[in-house]
Design an enzyme around this catalytic site. Structure first.
Site, mmCIF file in Angstrom:
data_model
loop_
_atom_site.group_PDB
_atom_site.id
_atom_site.type_symbol
_atom_site.label_atom_id
_atom_site.label_comp_id
_atom_site.label_asym_id
_atom_site.label_seq_id
_atom_site.Cartn_x
_atom_site.Cartn_y
_atom_site.Cartn_z
ATOM 1 N N ASP A 207 0.658 4.075 4.577
ATOM 2 C CA ASP A 207 -0.375 4.617 3.703
ATOM 3 C C ASP A 207 -1.609 5.011 4.519
ATOM 4 O O ASP A 207 -2.132 6.108 4.388
ATOM 5 C CB ASP A 207 -0.728 3.603 2.597
ATOM 6 N N ASP B 94 -5.517 -0.566 -2.168
ATOM 7 C CA ASP B 94 -6.259 -1.473 -3.043
ATOM 8 C C ASP B 94 -7.552 -1.955 -2.417
ATOM 9 O O ASP B 94 -7.754 -1.870 -1.200
ATOM 10 C CB ASP B 94 -5.402 -2.704 -3.367
ATOM 11 N N GLY C 146 0.783 -1.238 0.000
ATOM 12 C CA GLY C 146 0.000 0.000 0.000
ATOM 13 C C GLY C 146 0.810 1.282 0.000
ATOM 14 O O GLY C 146 0.356 2.315 -0.479
ATOM 15 N N ASP D 15 -5.704 2.237 10.248
ATOM 16 C CA ASP D 15 -7.120 1.919 10.457
ATOM 17 C C ASP D 15 -7.285 1.376 11.885
ATOM 18 O O ASP D 15 -7.453 2.141 12.830
ATOM 19 C CB ASP D 15 -7.530 0.915 9.372
ATOM 20 N N LYS E 196 -7.458 6.973 9.825
ATOM 21 C CA LYS E 196 -8.898 6.659 9.880
ATOM 22 C C LYS E 196 -9.202 6.212 11.306
ATOM 23 O O LYS E 196 -9.225 5.019 11.602
ATOM 24 C CB LYS E 196 -9.181 5.554 8.854
ATOM 25 N N ARG F 108 -4.675 0.361 -7.158
ATOM 26 C CA ARG F 108 -3.480 1.011 -6.601
ATOM 27 C C ARG F 108 -2.967 2.114 -7.518
ATOM 28 O O ARG F 108 -2.290 3.033 -7.081
ATOM 29 C CB ARG F 108 -2.361 -0.022 -6.408
ATOM 30 N N PHE G 271 -14.149 3.004 3.156
ATOM 31 C CA PHE G 271 -13.108 2.173 2.566
ATOM 32 C C PHE G 271 -12.573 2.923 1.368
ATOM 33 O O PHE G 271 -13.319 3.262 0.445
ATOM 34 C CB PHE G 271 -13.634 0.798 2.151
HETATM 35 P P1 IMP Z 1 -4.726 -1.533 10.220
HETATM 36 O O1 IMP Z 1 -3.779 -2.646 10.582
HETATM 37 O O2 IMP Z 1 -6.159 -1.938 10.451
HETATM 38 O O3 IMP Z 1 -4.405 -0.207 10.834
HETATM 39 O O4 IMP Z 1 -4.701 -1.360 8.680
HETATM 40 C C1 IMP Z 1 -3.624 -0.970 8.025
HETATM 41 C C2 IMP Z 1 -3.576 -1.627 6.674
HETATM 42 O O5 IMP Z 1 -4.852 -2.108 6.228
HETATM 43 C C3 IMP Z 1 -3.186 -0.570 5.687
HETATM 44 O O6 IMP Z 1 -1.787 -0.503 5.566
HETATM 45 C C4 IMP Z 1 -3.876 -1.027 4.439
HETATM 46 O O7 IMP Z 1 -3.077 -1.970 3.774
HETATM 47 C C5 IMP Z 1 -5.124 -1.686 4.923
HETATM 48 N N1 IMP Z 1 -6.282 -0.763 4.946
HETATM 49 C C6 IMP Z 1 -6.914 -0.227 6.006
HETATM 50 N N2 IMP Z 1 -7.929 0.562 5.643
HETATM 51 C C7 IMP Z 1 -7.947 0.524 4.295
HETATM 52 C C8 IMP Z 1 -8.770 1.174 3.305
HETATM 53 O O8 IMP Z 1 -9.697 1.944 3.575
HETATM 54 N N3 IMP Z 1 -8.450 0.892 2.023
HETATM 55 C C9 IMP Z 1 -7.443 0.058 1.653
HETATM 56 N N4 IMP Z 1 -6.649 -0.549 2.544
HETATM 57 C C10 IMP Z 1 -6.902 -0.317 3.846
HETATM 58 MG MG MG Z 2 -0.148 -0.436 4.474
#
Ligand code: IMP
Ligand code: MG
Length: 204
Positions: A115, A174, A60, A118, A146, A180, A167
């Site tokens: 990137d 992606d 990402g 979340d 986010k 991407r 999302f």
């Molecule tokens: P986390 O571990 O939940 O914080 O998510 C981080 C990873 O999940 C990011 O580096 C992305 O690869 C993916 N991700 C989280 N939210 C999104 C989104 O809205 N779109 C695409 N990828 C996401």
């Molecule tokens: Mg990522």
């Protein structure tokens, strides 16, 4: 921050083959470029005189990292790591290899570039792997924050945009491997995104 409504230009952009399935533009190419330039300037100021190692998680981060490092006036090197995601008994798990780095980070100034943050689980694992190497300093820069689905607290030093719990795709991000290559960040309204769903599920 509010979502961008479709104007003449974005309507044309969204009509292209590469954008099929994207409902609207959240952050335009122009706003991305401006914000990345600002972040690059800020990093150049804050790290002036130091050499930094930029650590990013594949895939990402590719667009953001490559643009951001070109907006900085610093000596940099890059470490890209693989992240493994799985669901274990309804819990979203993120793991990295035992030692995911090619060069040692010991005694070096590390900037983690993400990137999007979340749930915070991915970043937490990357931070832990970096800390095990005993860097001289560690800062974190995320293009998108986010916060609505956060499961673990993470402290971000540099943030491009705080976004609502949509999302999003494009600019490296992606959905099922696609999108991407979009030059903007767009919203896919009906995407099924497991970590977000787990984060929202009422706890047992
Ligand atoms: P986390 O571990 O939940 O914080 O998510 C981080 C990873 O999940 C990011 O580096 C992305 O690869 C993916 N991700 C989280 N939210 C999104 C989104 O809205 N779109 C695409 N990828 C996401
Ligand atoms: Mg990522």
């Amino acid at each position: 921050m509010t979502a961008r409504h479709i104007n003449g230009r974005s309507a044309r952009t969204l009509g292209r083959v590469a954008t099929q399935g994207v409902d609207r533009i959240l952050i335009s190419e122009r706003r991305l470029r401006k914000r990345v330039r600002e972040l690059g300037t800020q990093l150049s100021r804050d790290f002036a005189g130091s050499e930094i190692v930029c650590v990013g998680a594949l895939n990402g981060v590719i667009c953001f990292l490559s643009d951001l490092i070109r907006e900085t006036d610093l000596m940099t090197s890059i470490e890209l790591v693989d992240v493994h995601r799985s669901v274990d008994e309804g819990t979203h798990r993120v793991t990295l290899d035992e030692n995911p780095f090619r060069e040692t980070l010991e005694g070096r100034n590390v900037l983690i570039i993400e990137d999007i943050v979340d749930t915070g689980l991915t970043l937490t694992e990357i931070v832990a792997a970096v800390r095990r190497q005993q860097p001289a300093s560690l800062k974190i820069c995320a293009l998108l924050d986010k916060p609505a689905h956060r499961q673990v607290h993470v402290s971000l030093d540099y943030v491009g945009f705080v976004i609502p719990p949509h999302f999003v795709v494009g600019y490296g991000l992606d959905y099922e491997g696609r999108y991407r290559n979009l030059p903007f960040v767009g919203v896919v309204e009906d995407a099924e995104w497991l970590p977000a769903m787990l984060a929202q599920a009422p706890s047992a």
